[in-house]
Design a protein around this motif. Structure first.
Motif, PDB file in Angstrom:
ATOM      1  N   LEU A  49       0.866  -1.166   0.000  1.00 56.80           N
ATOM      2  CA  LEU A  49       0.000   0.000   0.000  1.00 56.80           C
ATOM      3  C   LEU A  49       0.907   1.221   0.000  1.00 56.80           C
ATOM      4  CD1 LEU A  49      -3.089   0.552   0.182  1.00 56.80           C
ATOM      5  CD2 LEU A  49      -2.741   0.956   2.617  1.00 56.80           C
ATOM      6  N   PRO A  50       0.798   2.112  -0.999  1.00 54.64           N
ATOM      7  CA  PRO A  50       1.750   3.230  -1.104  1.00 54.64           C
ATOM      8  C   PRO A  50       1.703   4.137   0.123  1.00 54.64           C
ATOM      9  CG  PRO A  50      -0.121   3.539  -2.602  1.00 54.64           C
ATOM     10  CD  PRO A  50      -0.219   2.143  -2.066  1.00 54.64           C
ATOM     11  N   PHE A  51       2.878   4.563   0.559  1.00 57.54           N
ATOM     12  CA  PHE A  51       2.955   5.394   1.762  1.00 57.54           C
ATOM     13  C   PHE A  51       2.273   6.740   1.563  1.00 57.54           C
ATOM     14  CE2 PHE A  51       6.685   6.740  -0.647  1.00 57.54           C
ATOM     15  CZ  PHE A  51       6.688   8.111  -0.475  1.00 57.54           C
ATOM     16  N   GLN A  52       2.010   7.119   0.295  1.00 56.81           N
ATOM     17  CA  GLN A  52       1.344   8.394   0.036  1.00 56.81           C
ATOM     18  C   GLN A  52      -0.090   8.410   0.576  1.00 56.81           C
ATOM     19  OE1 GLN A  52       3.147   6.734  -2.164  1.00 56.81           O
ATOM     20  NE2 GLN A  52       4.653   8.151  -3.037  1.00 56.81           N
ATOM     21  N   VAL A  53      -0.653   7.215   0.846  1.00 57.89           N
ATOM     22  CA  VAL A  53      -1.980   7.165   1.457  1.00 57.89           C
ATOM     23  C   VAL A  53      -1.962   7.874   2.810  1.00 57.89           C
ATOM     24  CG1 VAL A  53      -3.751   5.604   2.398  1.00 57.89           C
ATOM     25  CG2 VAL A  53      -2.638   5.062   0.233  1.00 57.89           C
ATOM     26  N   GLY A  54      -0.796   7.919   3.428  1.00 59.60           N
ATOM     27  CA  GLY A  54      -0.655   8.638   4.689  1.00 59.60           C
ATOM     28  C   GLY A  54      -0.830  10.135   4.561  1.00 59.60           C
ATOM     29  N   ASN A  55      -0.948  10.630   3.300  1.00 54.99           N
ATOM     30  CA  ASN A  55      -1.146  12.061   3.068  1.00 54.99           C
ATOM     31  C   ASN A  55      -2.628  12.433   3.004  1.00 54.99           C
ATOM     32  OD1 ASN A  55       1.651  12.322   2.822  1.00 54.99           O
ATOM     33  ND2 ASN A  55       1.584  12.003   0.602  1.00 54.99           N
ATOM     34  N   LEU A  56      -3.488  11.545   3.479  1.00 54.64           N
ATOM     35  CA  LEU A  56      -4.930  11.792   3.425  1.00 54.64           C
ATOM     36  C   LEU A  56      -5.424  12.146   4.823  1.00 54.64           C
ATOM     37  CD1 LEU A  56      -5.903   8.749   1.151  1.00 54.64           C
ATOM     38  CD2 LEU A  56      -5.349  11.091   0.447  1.00 54.64           C
ATOM     39  N   PRO A  57      -5.323  13.401   5.215  1.00 53.08           N
ATOM     40  CA  PRO A  57      -5.585  13.779   6.608  1.00 53.08           C
ATOM     41  C   PRO A  57      -7.052  13.668   7.014  1.00 53.08           C
ATOM     42  CG  PRO A  57      -5.270  15.734   5.270  1.00 53.08           C
ATOM     43  CD  PRO A  57      -4.947  14.557   4.386  1.00 53.08           C
ATOM     44  N   PHE A  58      -7.980  13.646   6.023  1.00 54.21           N
ATOM     45  CA  PHE A  58      -9.406  13.614   6.355  1.00 54.21           C
ATOM     46  C   PHE A  58     -10.002  12.206   6.248  1.00 54.21           C
ATOM     47  CE2 PHE A  58      -8.634  17.859   4.409  1.00 54.21           C
ATOM     48  CZ  PHE A  58      -8.791  18.608   5.566  1.00 54.21           C
ATOM     49  N   LEU A  59      -9.171  11.218   5.900  1.00 51.54           N
ATOM     50  CA  LEU A  59      -9.676   9.861   5.687  1.00 51.54           C
ATOM     51  C   LEU A  59     -10.223   9.284   6.993  1.00 51.54           C
ATOM     52  CD1 LEU A  59      -9.798   7.790   3.312  1.00 51.54           C
ATOM     53  CD2 LEU A  59      -7.791   6.702   4.335  1.00 51.54           C
ATOM     54  N   HIS A  60     -11.529   8.957   7.004  1.00 51.32           N
ATOM     55  CA  HIS A  60     -12.118   8.372   8.208  1.00 51.32           C
ATOM     56  C   HIS A  60     -12.480   6.900   8.039  1.00 51.32           C
ATOM     57  CE1 HIS A  60     -16.209   8.353   6.564  1.00 51.32           C
ATOM     58  NE2 HIS A  60     -16.088   9.625   6.246  1.00 51.32           N
ATOM     59  N   THR A  61     -12.544   6.396   6.764  1.00 55.23           N
ATOM     60  CA  THR A  61     -12.875   4.993   6.517  1.00 55.23           C
ATOM     61  C   THR A  61     -11.891   4.404   5.532  1.00 55.23           C
ATOM     62  OG1 THR A  61     -15.248   5.367   6.891  1.00 55.23           O
ATOM     63  CG2 THR A  61     -14.628   3.393   5.667  1.00 55.23           C
ATOM     64  N   LEU A  62     -11.306   3.250   5.886  1.00 55.90           N
ATOM     65  CA  LEU A  62     -10.371   2.550   5.011  1.00 55.90           C
ATOM     66  C   LEU A  62     -10.711   1.072   4.998  1.00 55.90           C
ATOM     67  CD1 LEU A  62      -7.822   2.501   3.241  1.00 55.90           C
ATOM     68  CD2 LEU A  62      -6.466   2.236   5.333  1.00 55.90           C
ATOM     69  N   GLY A  63     -10.995   0.551   3.793  1.00 51.85           N
ATOM     70  CA  GLY A  63     -11.288  -0.865   3.626  1.00 51.85           C
ATOM     71  C   GLY A  63     -10.291  -1.519   2.696  1.00 51.85           C
ATOM     72  N   LEU A  64      -9.642  -2.592   3.166  1.00 48.03           N
ATOM     73  CA  LEU A  64      -8.639  -3.304   2.374  1.00 48.03           C
ATOM     74  C   LEU A  64      -8.919  -4.798   2.443  1.00 48.03           C
ATOM     75  CD1 LEU A  64      -5.443  -1.462   3.692  1.00 48.03           C
ATOM     76  CD2 LEU A  64      -6.657  -0.992   1.551  1.00 48.03           C
ATOM     77  N   ALA A  65      -8.383  -5.530   1.471  1.00 50.59           N
ATOM     78  CA  ALA A  65      -8.545  -6.979   1.479  1.00 50.59           C
ATOM     79  C   ALA A  65      -7.291  -7.634   0.923  1.00 50.59           C
ATOM     80  CB  ALA A  65      -9.757  -7.399   0.646  1.00 50.59           C
TER      81      ALA A  65
END
Length: 528
Positions: free
Chosen positions: A227-243
């Motif tokens: 999972l790219p570390f750039q996802v950490g640049n999403l300060p408003f992310l409240h829901t994350l679903g992965l599989a």
């Protein structure tokens, strides 16, 4: 008076008169605005490409003073220009049985250049693709929902041109291939759901450019790599679903902790979750702020669960929903679950290896939904007077090998929450005696849904059942061994909407007391 002054007065009077007339004519002119002819033809061509519309497009027709498409179902036009701004044709394949069907010609909608809202979800477009030229021309779209409609093919990279898009839902289709990196251009996007498709390849790092993203669900696909570390640049992310199994390293725990707005985490089918020290570390760091945690089908054992929540300082007071279904948990996990959060409102433990015993079961005072289906309940779980909590509304006990003795002796325990219980699922067990009906109407008078199908219930349905259970909206008794006459009290149960008596040994007339009823009745094969 000079000519200059007279001219000035005249011009003022002239402009005042023009303004007065324009204001007076404004509403009349607006009322005359109708849909654009080219857009009306585009809608009719779209309808022509369908196999069935099941009444959804009954207003879409020529003649009968019905030529104004702005008045058709699912259409909203601009008040002044008449251009179509909204096209909402979401279907319902279950409750209303209204949906669109066919291999549709989406390119017929290409003339709707001003459309901002497009919803074609919950339809049956088997074999249809998402056309590149169409998507690329809808540059004003802010909302696009094509979920649950059986679209096929790849996700067109032209989606990246929809720079005003705020909502994109493509879940539950048959989309495949890699995720186009152009999605990173959607900098206004707040909701992105691509779950339950067959997408593969690596997640493009450009996803981290969607800085306004609040909701991201990528579960149910076959993505690979990290999972790219750039996802950490999403300060408003409240829901994350992965599989599946995204690779994580120790440094990933650091950027994950940047997701300080994250309150919902869903990890499905992470088969190596228990053995991955890094994932356990990540979850443990996030746990303090989580409101919902779903770790479904992750092969978790009691030891893994203990490792996951090893630090008492990270126990959450905010966690309200916990889903640990489809794992390998046993009774030993219960006390740990209680320590995780006293404020749990929903707890899902179906499809585990739990052998229930009252000595293992803790109290959850705030619990509203409890799912213990597909476990083993042949022991004395109901006999110790244990307490689920006074707020429990939905109890799922499907396929738990539940027998008459262990269940009927539980009356004192279940009476503790009977006043709040709304739905009770006891299907696919080993219940035999019709005594359960007497127990039910003596202890659960506010019940709205009761599911007892696939048991071995024998004997008649007692006459008092309908009088005492008049709050029921759903009663499902199919596939039992019930005998005797069909009780007439069903006709007096004013709230009942669904009644299933199929595959029993009942007899008698049912038509006499269901006349003019709006029930959905399933009574096939009720006679022996």
């Amino acid at each position: 008076m000079s000519k200059k002054i007279m001219s000035s007065c005249f011009m003022k009077l002239f402009y005042a008169l023009v303004l007065l007339l324009s204001n007076a004519a404004g509403p009349v002119l607006s009322a005359e605005i109708k849909c654009i002819e080219s857009e009306r033809q585009a809608l009719l061509n779209f309808k022509q490409s369908l196999l069935h519309d099941y009444g959804m497009l009954s207003t879409w027709r020529d003649g009968d003073n019905n030529t104004d498409c702005c008045k058709w179902r699912g259409i909203q036009c601009h008040d002044e220009t008449g251009h179509i701004q909204l096209l909402d044709l979401h279907g319902d394949r279950y409750a209303d049985a209204q949906y669109l069907e066919g291999s549709i010609n989406l390119t017929s909608l290409i003339d709707l250049h001003n459309i901002q809202h497009l919803d074609l979800s919950n339809n049956f477009f088997l074999g249809s693709h998402i056309p590149e030229e169409l998507i690329g021309s809808f540059t004003n779209l802010t909302y696009l929902n094509l979920s649950y409609s059986r679209f096929e093919g790849s996700i067109p990279c032209e989606l990246g041109k929809l720079t005003h898009l705020q909502y994109l839902d493509l879940r539950n289709n048959y989309l495949y291939g890699e995720l186009p990196f152009q999605l990173g251009n959607l900098t206004h996007l707040q909701y992105l759901d691509l779950s339950s498709n067959d997408l593969n390849g690596e997640i493009p790092y450009q996803v981290g450019n969607i800085s306004q993203l609040r909701y991201l669900d990528l579960s149910g696909n076959s993505f690979s790599g990290a999972l790219p570390f750039q996802v950490g640049n999403l300060p408003f992310l409240h829901t994350l679903g992965l599989a599946e199994n995204f690779d994580v390293k120790s440094k990933d725990a650091e950027w994950f902790s940047n997701l300080y707005s994250l309150t919902i985490l869903r990890l499905d089918s992470f088969r190596n979750l228990g053995s991955s020290h890094h994932w356990l570390q990540i979850i443990n760091k996030l746990f303090r702020n989580l409101r919902e945690l779903r770790l479904v089908d992750c092969s978790l054992s009691d030891t893994d669960l203990q490792s996951l929540f090893y630090s008492g300082s990270n126990f959450s007071s905010s966690l309200a929903i916990l889903d640990l279904s489809y794992n390998m948990l046993t009774s030993s996990s219960f006390q740990l679950l209680l320590n995780i959060s006293l404020n749990l409102q929903e707890l899902y433990l179906s499809h585990n290896n739990i052998v229930f015993s009252s000595s293992f079961f803790p109290s959850f005072p705030s619990l509203v939904i409890l799912d213990l289906s597909y476990n083993n309940m042949t022991s004395s779980v109901f006999q110790g007077g244990f307490y689920f909590g006074s707020k429990l509304q939905n109890l799922y006990l499907l396929n738990c090998s539940l027998m008459d003795r262990s269940f009927l002796m539980s009356s004192a325990s279940i009476m503790n929450y009977s006043s709040s219980l709304v739905s009770l699922y006891l299907s696919s067990n080993l219940l035999k005696s019709s005594t359960i009906f007497y127990w039910l109407f003596n202890s659960t008078s506010n019940l709205r849904s009761l599911y007892l199908y696939y048991n071995m219930l024998e004997g008649p349905i007692p006459d008092g059942f309908g009088k005492m259970m008049n709050s029921l909206e759903v009663l499902d008794l199919h596939d039992n061994k019930l005998q005797g006459k069909i009780p007439s009290f069903f006709g007096n149960m004013s709230r009942l909407q669904i009644l299933d008596l199929s595959n029993n040994k009942l007899n008698g007339e049912i038509s006499s007391f269901i006349e003019n009823s709006s029930w959905e009745l399933i009574v096939s094969e009720i006679c022996s």
